[in-house]
Design a protein around this motif. Structure first.
Motif, PDB file in Angstrom:
ATOM      1  N   LEU A 271       2.820  -8.338  -3.333  1.00 45.24           N
ATOM      2  CA  LEU A 271       0.748  -7.395  -2.936  1.00 45.24           C
ATOM      3  C   LEU A 271       2.073  -6.370  -2.631  1.00 45.24           C
ATOM      4  N   CYS A 272       0.648  -5.267  -2.750  1.00 47.74           N
ATOM      5  CA  CYS A 272       1.513  -3.680  -2.130  1.00 47.74           C
ATOM      6  C   CYS A 272      -0.010  -2.805  -1.582  1.00 47.74           C
ATOM      7  N   SER A 273       0.734  -2.265  -1.205  1.00 45.18           N
ATOM      8  CA  SER A 273      -0.034  -1.001  -0.458  1.00 45.18           C
ATOM      9  C   SER A 273       0.031   0.376  -0.609  1.00 45.18           C
ATOM     10  N   LEU A 274      -1.681   0.858  -0.493  1.00 42.58           N
ATOM     11  CA  LEU A 274      -1.807   2.453  -0.887  1.00 42.58           C
ATOM     12  C   LEU A 274      -2.177   3.472  -0.173  1.00 42.58           C
ATOM     13  N   THR A 275      -1.220   4.690  -0.364  1.00 41.74           N
ATOM     14  CA  THR A 275      -1.906   5.372   1.095  1.00 41.74           C
ATOM     15  C   THR A 275      -2.283   6.445   0.220  1.00 41.74           C
ATOM     16  N   LEU A 276      -3.213   7.306   0.451  1.00 41.00           N
ATOM     17  CA  LEU A 276      -3.779   8.823  -0.560  1.00 41.00           C
ATOM     18  C   LEU A 276      -3.988   9.965   0.979  1.00 41.00           C
ATOM     19  N   ASP A 277      -3.460  11.200   0.349  1.00 45.63           N
ATOM     20  CA  ASP A 277      -3.709  11.735   1.372  1.00 45.63           C
ATOM     21  C   ASP A 277      -3.522  13.305   0.607  1.00 45.63           C
ATOM     22  N   SER A 278      -5.101  13.723   1.252  1.00 42.35           N
ATOM     23  CA  SER A 278      -5.474  14.728   0.750  1.00 42.35           C
ATOM     24  C   SER A 278      -6.198  16.032   1.444  1.00 42.35           C
ATOM     25  N   ALA A 279      -6.563  17.125   1.893  1.00 40.01           N
ATOM     26  CA  ALA A 279      -7.379  18.050   2.556  1.00 40.01           C
ATOM     27  C   ALA A 279      -8.800  17.691   1.527  1.00 40.01           C
ATOM     28  N   ASP A 280      -8.711  17.930   0.473  1.00 44.04           N
ATOM     29  CA  ASP A 280     -10.554  17.333   0.217  1.00 44.04           C
ATOM     30  C   ASP A 280     -10.261  16.711  -0.399  1.00 44.04           C
ATOM     31  N   GLY A 281     -11.447  16.177   0.356  1.00 41.31           N
ATOM     32  CA  GLY A 281     -12.113  15.410   1.310  1.00 41.31           C
ATOM     33  C   GLY A 281     -13.128  14.250  -0.789  1.00 41.31           C
ATOM     34  N   GLU A 282     -14.167  14.979  -1.602  1.00 39.13           N
ATOM     35  CA  GLU A 282     -14.358  14.540  -2.423  1.00 39.13           C
ATOM     36  C   GLU A 282     -13.783  13.839  -3.609  1.00 39.13           C
ATOM     37  N   ALA A 283     -12.526  14.466  -3.857  1.00 34.85           N
ATOM     38  CA  ALA A 283     -11.129  14.063  -4.180  1.00 34.85           C
ATOM     39  C   ALA A 283     -10.174  12.832  -3.838  1.00 34.85           C
ATOM     40  N   LEU A 284     -10.736  13.181  -2.756  1.00 36.37           N
ATOM     41  CA  LEU A 284     -10.098  11.987  -1.626  1.00 36.37           C
ATOM     42  C   LEU A 284     -10.521  10.678  -2.291  1.00 36.37           C
ATOM     43  N   ASP A 285     -12.446  10.745  -1.968  1.00 30.52           N
ATOM     44  CA  ASP A 285     -13.413  10.265  -2.181  1.00 30.52           C
ATOM     45  C   ASP A 285     -13.055   9.484  -3.606  1.00 30.52           C
ATOM     46  N   LEU A 286     -13.198   9.987  -4.306  1.00 29.71           N
ATOM     47  CA  LEU A 286     -12.980   9.594  -5.870  1.00 29.71           C
ATOM     48  C   LEU A 286     -11.883   9.241  -5.938  1.00 29.71           C
ATOM     49  N   LEU A 287     -10.768   9.876  -6.034  1.00 32.63           N
ATOM     50  CA  LEU A 287      -9.565   8.459  -6.371  1.00 32.63           C
ATOM     51  C   LEU A 287      -9.212   8.080  -5.423  1.00 32.63           C
ATOM     52  N   SER A 288     -10.162   7.710  -4.454  1.00 32.04           N
ATOM     53  CA  SER A 288      -9.135   6.048  -4.001  1.00 32.04           C
ATOM     54  C   SER A 288     -10.499   4.700  -4.282  1.00 32.04           C
ATOM     55  N   SER A 289     -11.346   5.240  -4.832  1.00 31.30           N
ATOM     56  CA  SER A 289     -11.852   3.887  -5.915  1.00 31.30           C
ATOM     57  C   SER A 289     -11.519   2.927  -6.037  1.00 31.30           C
ATOM     58  N   PRO A 290     -10.963   1.509  -5.469  1.00 29.36           N
ATOM     59  CA  PRO A 290     -10.461   0.614  -5.827  1.00 29.36           C
ATOM     60  C   PRO A 290     -10.074   0.847  -7.571  1.00 29.36           C
ATOM     61  N   THR A 291     -10.507   1.505  -8.789  1.00 30.47           N
ATOM     62  CA  THR A 291     -10.888   0.964 -10.131  1.00 30.47           C
ATOM     63  C   THR A 291     -10.398   2.251  -9.886  1.00 30.47           C
ATOM     64  N   ILE A 292      -9.984   3.132  -9.556  1.00 34.60           N
ATOM     65  CA  ILE A 292      -8.865   4.060 -10.250  1.00 34.60           C
ATOM     66  C   ILE A 292      -6.854   3.778 -10.092  1.00 34.60           C
ATOM     67  N   PRO A 293      -6.517   3.891  -9.159  1.00 38.01           N
ATOM     68  CA  PRO A 293      -5.286   3.582  -9.526  1.00 38.01           C
ATOM     69  C   PRO A 293      -5.125   2.447 -10.180  1.00 38.01           C
ATOM     70  N   LYS A 294      -3.990   2.807 -10.662  1.00 34.63           N
ATOM     71  CA  LYS A 294      -3.091   2.138 -11.547  1.00 34.63           C
ATOM     72  C   LYS A 294      -2.191   2.095 -11.835  1.00 34.63           C
ATOM     73  N   VAL A 295      -1.520   0.208 -11.155  1.00 35.51           N
ATOM     74  CA  VAL A 295      -0.151   0.444 -10.586  1.00 35.51           C
ATOM     75  C   VAL A 295       0.020  -1.287 -11.754  1.00 35.51           C
ATOM     76  N   CYS A 296       1.112  -1.314 -12.358  1.00 34.75           N
ATOM     77  CA  CYS A 296       1.262  -2.883 -12.885  1.00 34.75           C
ATOM     78  C   CYS A 296       2.536  -2.580 -12.832  1.00 34.75           C
ATOM     79  N   ILE A 297       3.029  -4.000 -13.614  1.00 34.90           N
ATOM     80  CA  ILE A 297       4.271  -4.397 -13.729  1.00 34.90           C
ATOM     81  C   ILE A 297       4.924  -4.314 -15.774  1.00 34.90           C
ATOM     82  N   ARG A 298       6.108  -3.611 -16.187  1.00 37.78           N
ATOM     83  CA  ARG A 298       5.860  -3.173 -17.124  1.00 37.78           C
ATOM     84  C   ARG A 298       7.439  -4.122 -17.655  1.00 37.78           C
ATOM     85  N   ARG A 299       6.920  -4.539 -18.109  1.00 36.96           N
ATOM     86  CA  ARG A 299       8.174  -5.800 -18.686  1.00 36.96           C
ATOM     87  C   ARG A 299       8.989  -4.100 -20.249  1.00 36.96           C
ATOM     88  N   GLN A 300      10.121  -3.988 -20.480  1.00 35.44           N
ATOM     89  CA  GLN A 300      10.919  -3.177 -21.143  1.00 35.44           C
ATOM     90  C   GLN A 300      11.839  -3.970 -21.946  1.00 35.44           C
TER      91      GLN A 300
END
Length: 388
Positions: A271-300
Protein backbone atom coordinates in the motif's frame (compact mmCIF):
# COMPACT_ATOMS: atom_id res chain seq x y z
CA UNK A 1 35.42 -16.30 11.16
CA UNK A 2 33.90 -13.25 9.53
CA UNK A 3 30.15 -13.10 9.06
CA UNK A 4 27.73 -10.96 7.13
CA UNK A 5 26.45 -8.69 9.90
CA UNK A 6 23.67 -7.28 7.76
CA UNK A 7 22.22 -10.59 6.63
CA UNK A 8 18.42 -10.55 6.98
CA UNK A 9 16.76 -13.05 9.32
CA UNK A 10 15.56 -16.29 7.79
CA UNK A 11 12.67 -18.39 9.01
CA UNK A 12 11.43 -21.79 7.81
CA UNK A 13 8.03 -22.21 6.21
CA UNK A 14 5.55 -24.61 7.80
CA UNK A 15 6.00 -28.15 6.54
CA UNK A 16 3.65 -28.77 3.58
CA UNK A 17 0.94 -31.38 3.99
CA UNK A 18 0.54 -34.30 1.62
CA UNK A 19 -2.17 -32.45 -0.29
CA UNK A 20 0.32 -29.63 -0.96
CA UNK A 21 2.87 -31.94 -2.55
CA UNK A 22 3.38 -33.20 -6.08
CA UNK A 23 5.63 -35.96 -7.37
CA UNK A 24 8.45 -35.34 -9.85
CA UNK A 25 10.23 -38.28 -11.46
CA UNK A 26 13.23 -38.87 -13.69
CA UNK A 27 14.30 -42.23 -15.12
CA UNK A 28 17.53 -43.55 -16.56
CA UNK A 29 17.26 -46.69 -18.68
CA UNK A 30 14.28 -48.83 -19.71
CA UNK A 31 12.21 -50.08 -16.80
CA UNK A 32 10.52 -52.63 -19.07
CA UNK A 33 13.45 -54.52 -20.56
CA UNK A 34 16.74 -53.41 -19.04
CA UNK A 35 18.45 -51.94 -15.99
CA UNK A 36 16.90 -48.70 -14.84
CA UNK A 37 17.11 -46.08 -12.10
CA UNK A 38 14.13 -43.88 -11.18
CA UNK A 39 14.42 -40.86 -8.91
CA UNK A 40 11.14 -39.70 -7.36
CA UNK A 41 10.88 -36.47 -5.35
CA UNK A 42 7.96 -34.86 -3.51
CA UNK A 43 7.77 -31.07 -3.43
CA UNK A 44 5.49 -28.07 -3.42
CA UNK A 45 3.32 -27.58 -6.50
CA UNK A 46 4.72 -24.13 -7.29
CA UNK A 47 6.54 -25.29 -10.44
CA UNK A 48 5.14 -27.79 -12.97
CA UNK A 49 8.59 -28.58 -14.35
CA UNK A 50 10.97 -28.66 -11.38
CA UNK A 51 10.53 -29.57 -7.71
CA UNK A 52 10.74 -26.55 -5.43
CA UNK A 53 12.05 -26.35 -1.87
CA UNK A 54 12.24 -23.60 0.75
CA UNK A 55 14.76 -23.25 3.52
CA UNK A 56 13.94 -25.55 6.41
CA UNK A 57 12.08 -28.08 4.22
CA UNK A 58 13.29 -31.66 3.96
CA UNK A 59 13.83 -33.11 0.49
CA UNK A 60 12.07 -36.47 0.52
CA UNK A 61 11.58 -39.12 -2.10
CA UNK A 62 12.79 -42.52 -3.21
CA UNK A 63 15.22 -44.23 -5.55
CA UNK A 64 13.92 -47.23 -7.44
CA UNK A 65 16.34 -49.55 -9.23
CA UNK A 66 15.64 -52.50 -11.45
CA UNK A 67 18.08 -55.17 -12.61
CA UNK A 68 16.75 -58.01 -14.83
CA UNK A 69 19.89 -59.98 -14.02
CA UNK A 70 22.38 -59.78 -11.14
CA UNK A 71 24.33 -56.50 -11.17
CA UNK A 72 27.39 -55.66 -9.10
CA UNK A 73 26.56 -52.75 -6.79
CA UNK A 74 28.87 -51.17 -4.24
CA UNK A 75 26.52 -48.46 -2.94
CA UNK A 76 23.41 -46.47 -3.82
CA UNK A 77 23.58 -42.78 -2.95
CA UNK A 78 21.51 -39.65 -3.39
CA UNK A 79 22.72 -36.10 -2.89
CA UNK A 80 21.83 -32.43 -3.30
CA UNK A 81 24.35 -30.20 -5.02
CA UNK A 82 24.65 -26.51 -5.84
CA UNK A 83 26.97 -25.07 -8.45
CA UNK A 84 27.65 -21.44 -9.29
CA UNK A 85 28.51 -20.82 -12.92
CA UNK A 86 29.62 -17.86 -14.95
CA UNK A 87 28.26 -17.05 -18.41
CA UNK A 88 30.69 -19.46 -20.07
CA UNK A 89 29.59 -22.27 -17.70
CA UNK A 90 32.82 -22.40 -15.77
CA UNK A 91 32.50 -22.18 -12.01
CA UNK A 92 33.36 -18.81 -10.51
CA UNK A 93 33.91 -20.01 -6.95
CA UNK A 94 36.83 -22.00 -5.62
CA UNK A 95 36.12 -25.66 -6.28
CA UNK A 96 33.46 -27.19 -8.50
CA UNK A 97 30.55 -27.19 -6.04
CA UNK A 98 29.58 -24.88 -3.20
CA UNK A 99 27.20 -27.46 -1.71
CA UNK A 100 27.21 -31.26 -1.59
CA UNK A 101 24.86 -32.97 0.86
CA UNK A 102 24.43 -36.69 0.28
CA UNK A 103 23.36 -39.90 1.97
CA UNK A 104 23.85 -43.61 1.29
CA UNK A 105 20.55 -45.50 1.06
CA UNK A 106 22.15 -48.90 0.39
CA UNK A 107 23.58 -50.94 1.98
CA UNK A 108 23.10 -48.91 5.17
CA UNK A 109 19.33 -48.48 4.77
CA UNK A 110 18.29 -51.46 2.67
CA UNK A 111 14.80 -52.81 3.33
CA UNK A 112 13.64 -56.38 2.94
CA UNK A 113 13.03 -57.16 -0.74
CA UNK A 114 9.70 -58.47 -1.91
CA UNK A 115 9.32 -61.97 -3.27
CA UNK A 116 9.64 -60.82 -6.89
CA UNK A 117 12.66 -58.60 -6.12
CA UNK A 118 15.25 -61.01 -4.74
CA UNK A 119 18.50 -59.86 -3.25
CA UNK A 120 21.02 -62.24 -4.76
CA UNK A 121 23.67 -61.66 -2.13
CA UNK A 122 22.99 -60.08 1.25
CA UNK A 123 25.43 -57.26 2.01
CA UNK A 124 27.85 -57.93 4.83
CA UNK A 125 30.01 -54.82 4.59
CA UNK A 126 29.50 -51.31 3.32
CA UNK A 127 32.66 -51.38 1.22
CA UNK A 128 32.28 -54.74 -0.47
CA UNK A 129 30.41 -54.82 -3.81
CA UNK A 130 27.39 -57.11 -3.88
CA UNK A 131 25.02 -58.29 -6.57
CA UNK A 132 21.44 -57.03 -6.77
CA UNK A 133 18.59 -58.30 -8.93
CA UNK A 134 14.95 -57.32 -9.43
CA UNK A 135 13.12 -54.11 -8.46
CA UNK A 136 14.10 -52.40 -5.23
CA UNK A 137 12.97 -49.08 -3.75
CA UNK A 138 14.85 -47.01 -1.18
CA UNK A 139 13.35 -43.95 0.55
CA UNK A 140 15.56 -40.99 1.39
CA UNK A 141 15.42 -37.66 3.17
CA UNK A 142 17.89 -34.79 2.84
CA UNK A 143 18.11 -31.53 4.75
CA UNK A 144 19.85 -28.55 3.23
CA UNK A 145 21.83 -26.32 5.58
CA UNK A 146 20.60 -22.74 5.77
CA UNK A 147 24.14 -21.43 5.71
CA UNK A 148 27.51 -22.40 4.35
CA UNK A 149 31.04 -21.14 4.89
CA UNK A 150 33.27 -20.18 1.97
CA UNK A 151 36.95 -19.41 2.21
CA UNK A 152 38.87 -16.82 0.26
CA UNK A 153 42.53 -16.88 1.15
CA UNK A 154 42.74 -16.89 4.93
CA UNK A 155 39.26 -15.42 5.37
CA UNK A 156 36.18 -17.58 5.97
CA UNK A 157 32.77 -15.97 5.47
CA UNK A 158 29.35 -17.38 6.25
CA UNK A 159 26.47 -16.93 3.82
CA UNK A 160 22.90 -18.05 3.53
CA UNK A 161 22.37 -20.46 0.66
CA UNK A 162 21.68 -18.45 -2.51
CA UNK A 163 18.41 -18.96 -4.40
CA UNK A 164 18.22 -20.67 -7.75
CA UNK A 165 19.15 -17.85 -10.07
CA UNK A 166 19.23 -17.55 -13.84
CA UNK A 167 18.37 -14.26 -15.51
CA UNK A 168 18.81 -13.14 -19.09
CA UNK A 169 21.91 -10.98 -19.44
CA UNK A 170 23.37 -11.98 -16.09
CA UNK A 171 26.99 -13.23 -16.16
CA UNK A 172 26.31 -15.83 -13.49
CA UNK A 173 23.78 -18.44 -12.46
CA UNK A 174 23.17 -20.82 -9.56
CA UNK A 175 21.81 -24.30 -10.14
CA UNK A 176 20.66 -26.94 -7.66
CA UNK A 177 20.28 -30.59 -8.55
CA UNK A 178 19.51 -33.94 -6.98
CA UNK A 179 21.89 -36.69 -8.05
CA UNK A 180 21.29 -40.43 -7.69
CA UNK A 181 24.39 -42.61 -8.07
CA UNK A 182 24.65 -46.37 -8.34
CA UNK A 183 28.28 -47.10 -7.56
CA UNK A 184 29.32 -50.38 -9.16
CA UNK A 185 32.92 -50.69 -8.06
CA UNK A 186 36.11 -50.88 -10.08
CA UNK A 187 35.98 -52.00 -13.71
CA UNK A 188 32.27 -51.07 -13.85
CA UNK A 189 30.63 -47.86 -15.05
CA UNK A 190 28.51 -46.12 -12.43
CA UNK A 191 24.87 -45.26 -13.15
CA UNK A 192 24.09 -41.60 -12.46
CA UNK A 193 20.80 -39.70 -12.75
CA UNK A 194 20.25 -35.99 -12.09
CA UNK A 195 17.17 -33.83 -11.52
CA UNK A 196 17.30 -30.04 -11.33
CA UNK A 197 15.33 -28.46 -8.48
CA UNK A 198 14.53 -24.91 -7.43
CA UNK A 199 15.72 -23.58 -4.08
CA UNK A 200 13.96 -20.46 -2.81
CA UNK A 201 15.08 -19.22 0.61
CA UNK A 202 12.68 -16.89 2.36
CA UNK A 203 13.06 -13.94 4.66
CA UNK A 204 10.78 -13.57 7.65
CA UNK A 205 8.78 -10.37 7.01
CA UNK A 206 8.05 -8.22 10.02
CA UNK A 207 4.36 -8.21 10.99
CA UNK A 208 2.07 -5.49 9.70
CA UNK A 209 0.79 -2.82 12.06
CA UNK A 210 -1.92 -4.10 14.48
CA UNK A 211 -4.85 -2.15 13.02
CA UNK A 212 -4.03 -3.29 9.48
CA UNK A 213 -3.85 -6.92 10.64
CA UNK A 214 -7.27 -6.55 12.28
CA UNK A 215 -8.74 -4.96 9.15
CA UNK A 216 -7.40 -7.81 7.02
CA UNK A 217 -8.78 -10.48 9.35
CA UNK A 218 -12.18 -8.75 9.50
CA UNK A 219 -12.21 -8.35 5.69
CA UNK A 220 -12.46 -4.58 5.99
CA UNK A 221 -11.01 -1.95 3.69
CA UNK A 222 -7.28 -1.58 4.13
CA UNK A 223 -6.45 1.39 6.30
CA UNK A 224 -4.83 4.57 5.02
CA UNK A 225 -2.29 6.87 6.57
CA UNK A 226 -4.98 9.01 8.23
CA UNK A 227 -6.42 5.93 9.97
CA UNK A 228 -3.17 4.39 11.16
CA UNK A 229 -0.18 6.72 10.95
CA UNK A 230 2.12 4.38 12.90
CA UNK A 231 1.68 1.73 10.18
CA UNK A 232 3.26 3.93 7.51
CA UNK A 233 6.66 5.31 6.64
CA UNK A 234 6.64 8.77 5.11
CA UNK A 235 9.68 9.47 2.96
CA UNK A 236 11.35 12.84 2.58
CA UNK A 237 9.37 15.19 0.31
CA UNK A 238 10.57 15.65 -3.26
CA UNK A 239 10.48 19.10 -4.88
CA UNK A 240 9.71 18.92 -8.60
CA UNK A 241 10.52 21.92 -10.76
CA UNK A 242 9.51 22.29 -14.38
CA UNK A 243 7.48 24.28 -16.87
CA UNK A 244 3.89 24.12 -18.07
CA UNK A 245 3.49 24.25 -21.85
CA UNK A 246 7.06 25.50 -22.13
CA UNK A 247 6.13 28.89 -20.69
CA UNK A 248 5.17 28.93 -17.04
CA UNK A 249 7.60 27.69 -14.39
CA UNK A 250 6.02 25.60 -11.64
CA UNK A 251 7.16 23.98 -8.43
CA UNK A 252 5.50 21.08 -6.67
CA UNK A 253 6.25 19.16 -3.48
CA UNK A 254 5.47 15.43 -3.64
CA UNK A 255 5.42 13.25 -0.51
CA UNK A 256 5.30 9.45 -0.72
CA UNK A 257 4.22 7.23 2.16
CA UNK A 258 4.40 3.44 2.10
CA UNK A 259 3.08 0.71 4.38
CA UNK A 260 5.55 -0.16 7.12
CA UNK A 261 7.58 -2.14 7.94
CA UNK A 262 9.40 -2.16 4.61
CA UNK A 263 9.45 -5.95 4.35
CA UNK A 264 6.99 -7.61 1.97
CA UNK A 265 6.14 -11.06 0.68
CA UNK A 266 6.14 -11.94 -3.01
CA UNK A 267 2.57 -12.05 -4.30
CA UNK A 268 1.39 -9.53 -1.70
CA UNK A 269 0.13 -5.95 -2.08
CA UNK A 270 2.20 -2.93 -1.01
CA UNK A 271 0.00 0.00 0.00
CA UNK A 272 1.18 3.52 -0.75
CA UNK A 273 -0.07 7.09 -0.49
CA UNK A 274 0.92 10.24 -2.38
CA UNK A 275 0.45 13.91 -1.47
CA UNK A 276 1.00 16.63 -4.10
CA UNK A 277 1.31 20.25 -2.99
CA UNK A 278 1.55 23.22 -5.38
CA UNK A 279 0.29 26.78 -5.72
CA UNK A 280 -0.33 26.16 -9.44
CA UNK A 281 -3.80 24.63 -9.65
CA UNK A 282 -3.52 23.68 -13.33
CA UNK A 283 -0.25 21.82 -12.76
CA UNK A 284 -1.73 20.19 -9.67
CA UNK A 285 -4.75 18.89 -11.60
CA UNK A 286 -2.53 17.61 -14.42
CA UNK A 287 0.11 15.83 -12.35
CA UNK A 288 -2.34 14.36 -9.83
CA UNK A 289 -4.08 12.36 -12.55
CA UNK A 290 -3.84 8.67 -11.44
CA UNK A 291 -1.95 7.71 -14.62
CA UNK A 292 0.86 10.26 -14.15
CA UNK A 293 2.78 9.46 -10.91
CA UNK A 294 5.23 6.60 -11.46
CA UNK A 295 6.19 4.57 -8.39
CA UNK A 296 7.60 1.07 -8.70
CA UNK A 297 9.50 -1.74 -7.01
CA UNK A 298 12.93 -1.94 -8.63
CA UNK A 299 15.17 -5.01 -8.49
CA UNK A 300 18.95 -4.64 -8.64
CA UNK A 301 21.57 -7.25 -9.54
CA UNK A 302 25.20 -6.61 -8.63
CA UNK A 303 28.31 -8.64 -9.36
CA UNK A 304 31.46 -6.64 -8.53
CA UNK A 305 33.93 -9.21 -9.95
CA UNK A 306 32.19 -8.90 -13.32
CA UNK A 307 31.49 -5.16 -13.01
CA UNK A 308 27.89 -6.12 -13.66
CA UNK A 309 24.91 -4.03 -12.53
CA UNK A 310 21.38 -4.34 -13.88
CA UNK A 311 18.05 -2.84 -12.77
CA UNK A 312 14.55 -3.84 -13.73
CA UNK A 313 11.17 -2.60 -12.53
CA UNK A 314 9.16 -5.63 -11.40
CA UNK A 315 5.90 -3.97 -10.25
CA UNK A 316 4.22 -0.55 -10.58
CA UNK A 317 1.78 1.35 -8.40
CA UNK A 318 -1.83 1.78 -9.52
CA UNK A 319 -3.32 5.04 -8.20
CA UNK A 320 -6.75 6.49 -7.52
CA UNK A 321 -7.94 9.79 -6.09
CA UNK A 322 -8.63 9.89 -2.38
CA UNK A 323 -10.94 12.25 -0.56
CA UNK A 324 -9.19 13.62 2.51
CA UNK A 325 -10.21 15.87 5.37
CA UNK A 326 -6.84 17.58 4.93
CA UNK A 327 -7.45 18.38 1.26
CA UNK A 328 -7.10 22.05 0.21
CA UNK A 329 -6.98 23.96 -3.06
CA UNK A 330 -3.21 23.48 -3.09
CA UNK A 331 -3.14 19.76 -2.23
CA UNK A 332 -4.20 16.53 -3.89
CA UNK A 333 -4.15 13.03 -2.40
CA UNK A 334 -3.76 9.69 -4.14
CA UNK A 335 -3.85 6.20 -2.70
CA UNK A 336 -2.39 3.23 -4.49
CA UNK A 337 -1.16 -0.33 -4.35
CA UNK A 338 1.73 -2.27 -5.84
CA UNK A 339 1.01 -5.94 -6.54
CA UNK A 340 4.21 -7.95 -6.25
CA UNK A 341 4.74 -10.91 -8.62
CA UNK A 342 4.59 -14.30 -6.92
CA UNK A 343 7.89 -15.46 -8.42
CA UNK A 344 10.14 -12.75 -6.98
CA UNK A 345 13.28 -14.06 -5.32
CA UNK A 346 14.22 -13.00 -1.81
CA UNK A 347 16.91 -10.44 -1.10
CA UNK A 348 20.24 -12.21 -1.29
CA UNK A 349 23.84 -11.35 -0.39
CA UNK A 350 26.24 -13.98 -1.67
CA UNK A 351 29.93 -13.98 -2.32
CA UNK A 352 30.02 -12.71 -5.89
CA UNK A 353 26.53 -11.30 -6.38
CA UNK A 354 23.73 -9.43 -4.63
CA UNK A 355 19.97 -9.27 -5.26
CA UNK A 356 18.26 -6.27 -3.68
CA UNK A 357 15.04 -4.26 -4.05
CA UNK A 358 14.03 -0.64 -3.66
CA UNK A 359 10.95 1.53 -3.90
CA UNK A 360 11.51 4.15 -6.61
CA UNK A 361 9.59 7.26 -7.65
CA UNK A 362 10.29 7.98 -11.31
CA UNK A 363 10.00 11.34 -13.14
CA UNK A 364 6.43 12.29 -14.03
CA UNK A 365 5.54 12.37 -17.71
CA UNK A 366 2.54 14.39 -18.88
CA UNK A 367 1.63 16.27 -22.06
CA UNK A 368 2.32 19.96 -21.52
CA UNK A 369 4.71 19.44 -18.62
CA UNK A 370 8.49 19.16 -18.69
CA UNK A 371 10.68 18.85 -15.61
CA UNK A 372 14.12 20.18 -14.93
CA UNK A 373 16.65 17.48 -14.20
CA UNK A 374 18.01 14.15 -15.36
CA UNK A 375 15.94 11.10 -16.17
CA UNK A 376 16.66 9.48 -12.81
CA UNK A 377 14.39 8.45 -9.93
CA UNK A 378 13.22 11.32 -7.76
CA UNK A 379 13.82 9.09 -4.74
CA UNK A 380 14.62 5.49 -3.80
CA UNK A 381 14.08 3.56 -0.58
CA UNK A 382 15.50 0.10 0.12
CA UNK A 383 12.92 -2.62 0.86
CA UNK A 384 13.10 -6.36 1.53
CA UNK A 385 11.21 -9.02 -0.40
CA UNK A 386 10.54 -12.49 0.97
CA UNK A 387 9.70 -15.38 -1.34
CA UNK A 388 6.29 -16.78 -0.39
Amino acid sequence: MDSESDLPPYSPHPAPTKTDLSAHTATLGDNATGPFVTLKVLSRVSSPRSPTFRDGEAITGSIEVGFPKPETVEAIEVGAECRVWDSTYYTILDGDKILDVHTTVWPAKISSPSSNSPLVSSPTTKHRPEKLQGRLSFPFSLELPRQLTLKKGMTATQYYLPPTFRESGSPFMTQYSLVARIRRGIFHTDYQLSMIFIYAPSLQPSPAAPLRQTARLDDKHLLGIEDESEGWMTLNPVVIQGTMFGLRPIQMEVTLSVAAPLSYTSGSVVLCSLTLDSADGEALDLLSSPTIPKVCIRRQFYSPPYKFHADDDVAHAVWRHKESSMQTLQKRYLEGEIRLPVDLKSNCVFRDFTISYSLAMLPFEAAGFSWQGKHEPFLTQAVEISAC
